[in-house]
Scaffold this motif. Structure first.
Motif, short mmCIF file in Angstrom:
data_model
loop_
_atom_site.label_atom_id
_atom_site.label_comp_id
_atom_site.label_asym_id
_atom_site.label_seq_id
_atom_site.Cartn_x
_atom_site.Cartn_y
_atom_site.Cartn_z
N GLY A 120 15.89 17.39 26.66
CA GLY A 120 17.13 17.42 25.88
C GLY A 120 17.44 18.78 25.28
O GLY A 120 18.19 18.89 24.31
N VAL A 121 16.86 19.85 25.84
CA VAL A 121 17.16 21.19 25.34
C VAL A 121 18.53 21.62 25.88
O VAL A 121 18.80 21.47 27.07
CB VAL A 121 16.08 22.18 25.80
CG1 VAL A 121 16.34 23.56 25.22
CG2 VAL A 121 14.69 21.69 25.42
N ALA A 122 19.36 22.16 24.99
CA ALA A 122 20.70 22.58 25.43
C ALA A 122 20.71 24.06 25.77
O ALA A 122 19.96 24.85 25.20
CB ALA A 122 21.71 22.30 24.32
N ARG A 123 21.56 24.42 26.72
CA ARG A 123 21.76 25.84 27.00
C ARG A 123 22.73 26.42 25.97
O ARG A 123 23.43 25.70 25.28
CB ARG A 123 22.32 26.02 28.42
CG ARG A 123 21.26 25.67 29.47
CD ARG A 123 21.74 26.01 30.87
NE ARG A 123 20.69 25.65 31.84
CZ ARG A 123 20.83 25.70 33.16
NH1 ARG A 123 21.99 26.08 33.68
NH2 ARG A 123 19.84 25.38 33.96
N PHE A 124 22.73 27.76 25.87
CA PHE A 124 23.66 28.41 24.94
C PHE A 124 25.10 27.96 25.23
O PHE A 124 25.47 27.79 26.39
CB PHE A 124 23.61 29.94 25.09
CG PHE A 124 22.39 30.57 24.49
CD1 PHE A 124 21.91 30.17 23.24
CD2 PHE A 124 21.73 31.60 25.16
CE1 PHE A 124 20.80 30.78 22.69
CE2 PHE A 124 20.62 32.20 24.61
CZ PHE A 124 20.15 31.79 23.37
N ASP A 125 25.86 27.83 24.17
CA ASP A 125 27.28 27.51 24.35
C ASP A 125 28.08 28.81 24.26
O ASP A 125 28.35 29.32 23.18
CB ASP A 125 27.72 26.53 23.25
CG ASP A 125 29.19 26.17 23.41
OD1 ASP A 125 29.76 26.49 24.49
OD2 ASP A 125 29.75 25.59 22.47
#
Lengths: 290, 321, 233
Positions: free
Chosen positions: B142-147
């Motif tokens: 569930g790690v998000a990439r930079f927005d």
């Protein structure tokens, strides 16, 4: 909380037995290390080869006892080939190059084992005479584990006698302390190293064979045992028999008792200990060079 | 002495440009490969910074890399913090850990240094592996990439993420090259070449080495941030000591002490890995043989050999750590 | 017995010996003098093979020994008493002596452990002590005793008096004088000018990695210019 004297006696015997296994591996590594400053990361891989050769020998020839003889001999033969092709060349190449080459050897040996024996864990039955439990210190304990401990103790005593009481032992200690001066007394340090290297390989093979009935043979076993063995060597002090004994006991008991008392923290404990020793006594607890 | 020679600039620019082209014109899989190369190259140049220029052969760079990845994962997936803050925290944690390890280990040398870094790296690995809070063996997802959508970049797209990783690699390279050319780098190389002399000149050599280790760890931590975003998942596998060993192989194959070599080494090794893995699953045997052959051939590595040939084969013996 | 011609050697990139010529005749006591950094110790280490000779010839008893391993050179009959004494601290005094006697057995020279203990009685009392428990003087005696037990045809000594009390220096002087009178070939490197000149049959003066001058002790005593330039007494 598990309790009772029986439980703790059993854990003590387990700790002792694991310590002896570590001793068989670390003594070869530490003397090779001390005698010619050679870092052999592939020592764990040799242990694994001993285990697999033992499994095959037992299956095709004469069971456990043939494994116990052929495993160490085969590993010694492989060690000789490695010595002549690679290690001799790397003798003066510095610790970094030695680490790299023997690290490369680990990769090669692990894949060779996977090709020859496959990826599954292979077992080896202990001999029938050692299969049951025996009574020791009032507890019932597997006879085979007592045998493993006894093998370690016998090797320990034999090495201690050879190193401390014989001419060749004095030559080895002299070579570990100051190889240049040893050579100036006419000692062929190179040949001495070769001899020690062969014995170290054979002991790694021996440890491999006797470990199989306990843990099975797997392609990961060499890498798994390498780190605790290196820790024993560094904690004990490079090149020192007494250091290897002390280090094996410390690591063996911490891992065994740690796993019971503080599961989860046990493996971290050993690394904390290593870090503490490196910081306070960088040469180890009982270094060979007083 | 470290010099950003025209050959080096050309080599690093050409490698990054070729990888970018491969990502742009290739399909999804080539983009994934480029991302993998860029991330490992960042880790590899951070290791070369201390190993090649400071003589510190670290076997805990994998753990530092993993610390960065885990910090980023905890901040974003567990605590819902913004990506920029999480990345900053990750780099800080990696740097602080590197500073501590560097301070404790930089008085030891040779095999003792290697062992000490191994110990600290494994400590982190085992602690992570055993920690229920961090998901133990299973890791965390569930790690998000930079927005970066406000500036029109969509990192969810594999091509844009690949190019982003290459940009970070270029920046990391430029930063480390700058530090090496500055007084700090000259001193570090001086300490490596002749520690006693630098000490006699009144320098606290261990402090300098510790600081170098911290700088290197910051870069390794940044690599970890990208690794966490790449798979959007972290696991203790990132920290195991054999990963540090494999990165060391990249550094050696590319050319230790050249800074650009590890970038080339990462590209060559990862491409070969994917190529060879289609035929056999004994890829590690190949790595082992390549490593042994590289060391036996003099240990200069690909870029070191190129420089050696350009220089007319004149100087050689200088670079054995 | 020993002949060096045009020997060059050094450590890594640094060259220390720039063509050393030296002849030590059988039965001679030959001393090398010179300032620090003149290449005296390096010359001895090169003879022993501890520092590889890069060029030139080293002949010992007719054999070319340049490039041979130290243990072979020792086995040919050269015993070395290094500046740092290099007694094995982890071994007892007895073990130190036994190791050296290993290759000395059955050779001309007639040295045995009993004879060594007779000339260095201090060692007899310390046979079971570790080498690391000895005083500086005792270490020097053990190092010399060890060299004798190899029954060498040539013994080379590097600054045996360095850091020792005058009374010990006197003892060492007497023992070396006895060895000389017994006919052993000796090569001595010394900073102690009078010590060396009172023992030597022939003296070589080293400077800048070369042998500058060779002659008798008397000739050296009279040559003041040589003193000023290369020895500085």
């Amino acid at each position: 909380m598990p309790g009772g004297a029986d439980f703790w006696i059993t854990q003590f015997l387990n700790g002792l037995q694991f310590s002896m296994l570590l001793f068989l591996l670390s003594i070869g590594l530490t003397v090779i290390f001390g005698l010619l400053h050679f870092v052999n990361l592939a020592h764990g891989a040799l242990y694994m080869l001993g285990a697999y050769v033992g499994v095959s020998a037992a299956a095709h020839l004469g069971g456990y006892w043939s494994a116990l003889v052929l495993g160490p001999l085969a590993v010694m033969a492989i060690g000789i080939v490695l010595y002549l092709t690679l290690i001799k060349r790397m003798r003066r190449a510095g610790p970094m190059n030695q680490v790299l080459v023997t690290f490369g050897l680990i990769f090669v040996i692990v894949d060779i084992v996977r090709i020859l024996w496959g990826d599954v864990a292979l077992g080896l039955a202990e001999p029938a005479s050692l299969s049951g439990p025996i009574q020791i210190f009032g507890v019932s304990y597997p006879a085979y584990r007592v045998f493993v401990t006894a093998v370690g103790l016998v090797v320990m005593i034999a090495l201690s006698v050879v190193l401390n009481r014989t001419q060749i032992g004095a030559m080895i200690r002299a070579g570990v302390e100051n190889d240049a001066m040893a050579a100036c007394l006419g000692i062929n340090v190179e040949r001495l190293f070769f001899l020690v290297f062969c014995v170290g390989c054979a002991l790694a093979g021996l440890a491999g064979v006797i470990a199989v009935p306990l843990f099975s043979a797997t392609p990961g076993m060499g890498t798994d045992i390498l780190i605790p063995t290196l820790i024993v060597v560094v904690i004990g002090g490079l090149g020192s028999l007494n250091g290897a004994i002390l280090g094996s006991l410390i690591v063996g008991f911490i891992q065994t008792f740690g796993a019971v008392v503080t599961p989860g923290l046990a493996s971290v404990l050993v690394y904390v200990l290593l870090a503490a020793v490196l910081i306070t006594k960088p040469a180890g607890l009982l270094p060979a060079r007083g | 002495m470290f010099e950003q020679t025209p050959v080096k600039t050309a080599a690093v620019a050409a490698t990054i440009a070729a990888l970018a082209a491969y990502a742009i014109f290739g399909g999804y899989f080539s983009r994934e490969i480029v991302i993998e190369i860029a991330i490992l190259a960042i880790l590899a140049i951070s290791l070369d910074f201390v190993a090649g220029f400071g003589g510190m052969i670290s076997l805990c760079h994998g753990a530092i890399f993993g610390l960065g990845a885990y910090t980023f994962a905890v901040m974003t997936a567990m605590w819902d913090q913004p990506g920029a803050l999480a990345a900053l925290a990750a780099i800080l944690v990696a740097t602080a850990f590197g500073l501590a390890v560097g301070a404790v280990t930089s008085k030891t040398t040779g095999i003792f240094f290697i062992m000490a870094t191994l110990a600290f790296g494994q400590m982190v690995y085992v602690a992570t592996f055993e920690s229920q809070w961090l998901g133990g063996d299973d890791g965390m997802s569930g790690v998000a990439r930079f927005d970066l959508s406000p500036i029109g970049i969509e990192l969810g797209d594999s091509l844009q993420f690949a190019l982003f990783c290459l940009a970070v690699l270029g920046t990391a390279y430029a930063l480390l090259a700058m530090v090496l050319r500055a007084g700090f780098g000259q001193t570090l190389i001086g300490v490596h070449t002749n520690e006693d002399r630098m000490r006699a000149l009144g320098l606290s050599t261990w402090r300098h080495k510790a600081a170098a280790f911290a700088i290197s760890s910051a870069v390794a931590g940044a690599g970890g941030v990208l690794a966490a975003q790449h798979t959007q998942f972290v696991s203790p596998e990132l920290m195991v000591w054999t990963l540090s060993g494999e990165v060391l192989v990249i550094v050696i194959l590319g050319g230790i002490g050249t800074l650009v070599g590890p970038v080339i080494g990462a590209a060559v090794l990862i491409l070969l890995k994917h190529e060879i893995s289609t035929y056999t699953d004994h890829w590690h045997m190949f790595i082992g043989v390549v490593l042994i052959a590289t060391v036996l051939a003099g240990g200069r590595g690909i870029f070191g050999q190129i420089e050696h040939l350009i220089a007319g084969g004149g100087r050689g013996a200088g670079r054995d750590a | 017995m020993l002949e060096l011609s045009g020997v060059t050697a050094g450590y890594g990139e640094t060259q220390v010996l720039h063509g050393v010529d030296l002849v030590v005749r059988e039965g001679q006591f030959h001393a090398i003098l010179g300032r620090n950094g003149a290449g005296k110790t390096t010359t001895l280490k090169t003879i022993m093979g501890l520092v590889p000779a890069k060029g030139g010839e080293i002949r010992f008893a007719g054999d070319s020994i340049a490039g041979r391993e130290p243990y072979r050179i020792a086995t040919l009959g050269i015993a070395y008493v290094p500046e740092t004494r290099d007694v094995f601290g982890a071994l007892t005094v007895e073990e130190n002596l036994h190791l050296a006697a290993r290759i000395g057995v059955g050779r001309a020279g007639g040295w045995s452990i009993e004879k060594v203990l007779a000339i260095f009685p201090n060692l007899a009392e310390r046979m079971d002590n570790g080498g690391n428990q000895l005083s500086g003087g005792e270490q020097q005696m053990l190092s010399i005793g060890r060299a004798l037990l190899m029954n060498p045809s040539l013994m080379i000594l590097d600054e045996p008096t360095e850091g020792l009390a005058p009374i010990i220096v006197r003892q060492i002087f007497d023992k070396l004088m006895e060895l000389k009178q017994a006919g052993l070939t000796l090569l001595l490197v010394e900073q102690n000018f009078h010590f060396a000149l009172n023992l030597a049959d022939e003296v070589s003066v080293f400077g800048r990695g070369q042998c500058i001058w060779t002659g008798t002790p008397d000739a050296l005593r009279m040559d003041e210019d040589l003193h000023k330039r290369w020895i500085g007494v």
